[in-house]
Design a protein around this motif. Structure first.
Motif, PDB file in Angstrom:
ATOM      1  N   ASP A 108       0.847  -1.192   0.000  1.00 34.66           N
ATOM      2  CA  ASP A 108       0.000   0.000   0.000  1.00 34.66           C
ATOM      3  C   ASP A 108       0.881   1.240   0.000  1.00 34.66           C
ATOM      4  OD1 ASP A 108      -2.449  -1.620   0.625  1.00 34.66           O
ATOM      5  OD2 ASP A 108      -1.287  -1.999   2.434  1.00 34.66           O
ATOM      6  N   GLU A 109       0.335   2.359  -0.471  1.00 34.81           N
ATOM      7  CA  GLU A 109       1.103   3.603  -0.444  1.00 34.81           C
ATOM      8  C   GLU A 109       1.550   3.929   0.976  1.00 34.81           C
ATOM      9  OE1 GLU A 109       0.436   8.313  -1.381  1.00 34.81           O
ATOM     10  OE2 GLU A 109      -0.593   6.848  -2.646  1.00 34.81           O
ATOM     11  N   PHE A 110       0.637   3.757   1.918  1.00 41.25           N
ATOM     12  CA  PHE A 110       0.964   3.876   3.340  1.00 41.25           C
ATOM     13  C   PHE A 110       0.779   2.490   3.915  1.00 41.25           C
ATOM     14  CE2 PHE A 110      -0.296   4.286   7.774  1.00 41.25           C
ATOM     15  CZ  PHE A 110       0.670   5.166   8.273  1.00 41.25           C
ATOM     16  N   GLY A 111       1.798   1.924   4.483  1.00 46.77           N
ATOM     17  CA  GLY A 111       1.709   0.583   5.048  1.00 46.77           C
ATOM     18  C   GLY A 111       2.576   0.487   6.273  1.00 46.77           C
ATOM     19  N   ARG A 112       2.139   1.165   7.328  1.00 49.16           N
ATOM     20  CA  ARG A 112       2.926   1.235   8.556  1.00 49.16           C
ATOM     21  C   ARG A 112       2.999  -0.122   9.234  1.00 49.16           C
ATOM     22  NH1 ARG A 112       2.161   1.129  13.654  1.00 49.16           N
ATOM     23  NH2 ARG A 112       3.366   2.322  15.130  1.00 49.16           N
ATOM     24  N   VAL A 113       4.216  -0.520   9.548  1.00 53.26           N
ATOM     25  CA  VAL A 113       4.456  -1.755  10.284  1.00 53.26           C
ATOM     26  C   VAL A 113       5.045  -1.384  11.627  1.00 53.26           C
ATOM     27  CG1 VAL A 113       5.804  -3.881  10.364  1.00 53.26           C
ATOM     28  CG2 VAL A 113       4.760  -3.147   8.214  1.00 53.26           C
ATOM     29  N   GLY A 114       4.553  -2.035  12.658  1.00 55.37           N
ATOM     30  CA  GLY A 114       5.070  -1.788  13.997  1.00 55.37           C
ATOM     31  C   GLY A 114       5.719  -3.026  14.548  1.00 55.37           C
ATOM     32  N   ASP A 115       5.079  -3.639  15.505  1.00 51.36           N
ATOM     33  CA  ASP A 115       5.666  -4.750  16.228  1.00 51.36           C
ATOM     34  C   ASP A 115       5.712  -6.033  15.412  1.00 51.36           C
ATOM     35  OD1 ASP A 115       6.145  -3.406  18.726  1.00 51.36           O
ATOM     36  OD2 ASP A 115       3.977  -3.214  18.824  1.00 51.36           O
ATOM     37  N   ALA A 116       6.708  -6.866  15.732  1.00 49.14           N
ATOM     38  CA  ALA A 116       6.880  -8.165  15.078  1.00 49.14           C
ATOM     39  C   ALA A 116       6.701  -9.260  16.119  1.00 49.14           C
ATOM     40  CB  ALA A 116       8.260  -8.256  14.444  1.00 49.14           C
TER      41      ALA A 116
ATOM     42  N   ASP B 110       2.208  -6.292  12.650  1.00 53.35           N
ATOM     43  CA  ASP B 110       0.983  -5.521  12.477  1.00 53.35           C
ATOM     44  C   ASP B 110       1.151  -4.666  11.217  1.00 53.35           C
ATOM     45  OD1 ASP B 110       2.203  -2.969  13.270  1.00 53.35           O
ATOM     46  OD2 ASP B 110       1.993  -3.636  15.330  1.00 53.35           O
ATOM     47  N   HIS B 111       0.054  -4.414  10.537  1.00 53.00           N
ATOM     48  CA  HIS B 111       0.088  -3.677   9.273  1.00 53.00           C
ATOM     49  C   HIS B 111      -1.108  -2.733   9.232  1.00 53.00           C
ATOM     50  CE1 HIS B 111      -0.721  -2.987   4.966  1.00 53.00           C
ATOM     51  NE2 HIS B 111       0.593  -2.968   4.886  1.00 53.00           N
TER      52      HIS B 111
ATOM     53  N   LEU C 298      -7.277  -0.148  15.884  1.00 55.43           N
ATOM     54  CA  LEU C 298      -7.741  -1.413  15.331  1.00 55.43           C
ATOM     55  C   LEU C 298      -7.183  -1.629  13.922  1.00 55.43           C
ATOM     56  CD1 LEU C 298     -11.444  -1.527  16.532  1.00 55.43           C
ATOM     57  CD2 LEU C 298      -9.467  -2.751  17.449  1.00 55.43           C
ATOM     58  N   LEU C 299      -6.733  -2.859  13.676  1.00 57.87           N
ATOM     59  CA  LEU C 299      -6.141  -3.252  12.401  1.00 57.87           C
ATOM     60  C   LEU C 299      -7.000  -4.327  11.754  1.00 57.87           C
ATOM     61  CD1 LEU C 299      -2.552  -3.629  13.869  1.00 57.87           C
ATOM     62  CD2 LEU C 299      -3.409  -1.689  12.534  1.00 57.87           C
ATOM     63  N   HIS C 300      -7.019  -4.389  10.418  1.00 54.01           N
ATOM     64  CA  HIS C 300      -7.795  -5.412   9.720  1.00 54.01           C
ATOM     65  C   HIS C 300      -6.932  -6.283   8.814  1.00 54.01           C
ATOM     66  CE1 HIS C 300      -7.799  -2.013   6.890  1.00 54.01           C
ATOM     67  NE2 HIS C 300      -7.811  -2.938   5.968  1.00 54.01           N
ATOM     68  N   ARG C 301      -5.615  -6.113   8.903  1.00 53.11           N
ATOM     69  CA  ARG C 301      -4.682  -6.910   8.103  1.00 53.11           C
ATOM     70  C   ARG C 301      -3.506  -7.336   8.975  1.00 53.11           C
ATOM     71  NH1 ARG C 301      -3.523  -3.807   2.609  1.00 53.11           N
ATOM     72  NH2 ARG C 301      -3.674  -5.845   1.643  1.00 53.11           N
ATOM     73  N   VAL C 302      -2.850  -8.414   8.573  1.00 51.85           N
ATOM     74  CA  VAL C 302      -1.667  -8.935   9.255  1.00 51.85           C
ATOM     75  C   VAL C 302      -0.564  -9.066   8.219  1.00 51.85           C
ATOM     76  CG1 VAL C 302      -0.699 -10.912  10.498  1.00 51.85           C
ATOM     77  CG2 VAL C 302      -3.070 -10.232  10.914  1.00 51.85           C
ATOM     78  N   GLY C 303       0.620  -8.544   8.523  1.00 49.65           N
ATOM     79  CA  GLY C 303       1.758  -8.690   7.625  1.00 49.65           C
ATOM     80  C   GLY C 303       2.539  -9.953   7.946  1.00 49.65           C
ATOM     81  N   VAL C 304       3.120 -10.560   6.905  1.00 45.61           N
ATOM     82  CA  VAL C 304       3.910 -11.779   7.076  1.00 45.61           C
ATOM     83  C   VAL C 304       5.240 -11.591   6.353  1.00 45.61           C
ATOM     84  CG1 VAL C 304       3.989 -14.266   6.710  1.00 45.61           C
ATOM     85  CG2 VAL C 304       1.789 -13.159   7.136  1.00 45.61           C
TER      86      VAL C 304
END
Length: 182
Positions: free
Chosen positions: A52-60, A72-73, A83-89
């Motif tokens: 995504d144009e903005f795709g902030r990732v925080g904790d792993a 988190d994504h 609140l988040l609706h997606r999970v990054g892998v």
């Protein structure tokens, strides 16, 4: 990056607001960026861009035995709350991380979570505590939810191997987060 003598061996300056970190199997280090994930696997930095144009990732959320990190994504910079609706892998064992795209798992309609709402277990699966009142098991290699166990209202203890609720309890007040303990 510094070696054991304190000599700089590598530098990466394109990870806008660095936030969160984790260390996966084989000492693969991850840092969350506002536009993806910065990794250090095998002594060199590599950047995975957000889809995504903005795709902030925080904790792993990581384990010592798995090369796969769950992060988190957040894809909406204007979203209110946490609140988040997606999970990054992130598969840190991938041969070509630099310039690759961060994999993202969309959650089922109506399921959201907070950045503290995920944990890992002995078989390296991820467990997500959803706003729908359920625990969702994520197979990190297949990048899919493989089980969902409804746990609503009162505080519950769930056997993750069977999905059986083994204890219930009442607490004073209304909690805003709960922890996964293994």
């Amino acid at each position: 990056m510094l070696d054991a003598d304190g000599t700089e061996t590598d530098r990466f300056e394109s990870c806008p607001p660095v936030h969160g970190e984790g260390v996966a199997a084989d000492e693969a280090v991850l840092f969350g960026c506002e536009d993806g994930v910065l990794t250090d696997a095998d002594g060199a930095f590599a950047k995975l861009e957000s889809p995504d144009e903005f795709g902030r990732v925080g904790d792993a959320s990581v384990t010592d035995s798995s090369a796969i990190a769950v992060v988190d994504h957040k894809d909406d910079p204007d979203a209110e709350g946490s609140l988040l609706h997606r999970v990054g892998v992130v598969d840190t064992a991938s041969a070509d991380l630099d310039g690759a795209q961060l994999d993202v798992l969309d959650l089922p309609e109506g399921v959201e979570w907070t950045w503290r709402g995920i944990g890992r277990e002995g078989e390296d699966a991820a467990w997500l505590r959803g706003t729908d009142g359920a625990l969702h098991r994520i197979d990190v290699e297949a990048q899919e939810i493989t089980a969902s166990y409804p746990v609503i209202e009162a505080v519950h203890r769930v056997d993750l191997a069977t999905g059986e609720v083994v204890a219930r309890g009442e607490i004073a007040g209304a909690p805003n987060e709960l922890a996964l303990a293994g």
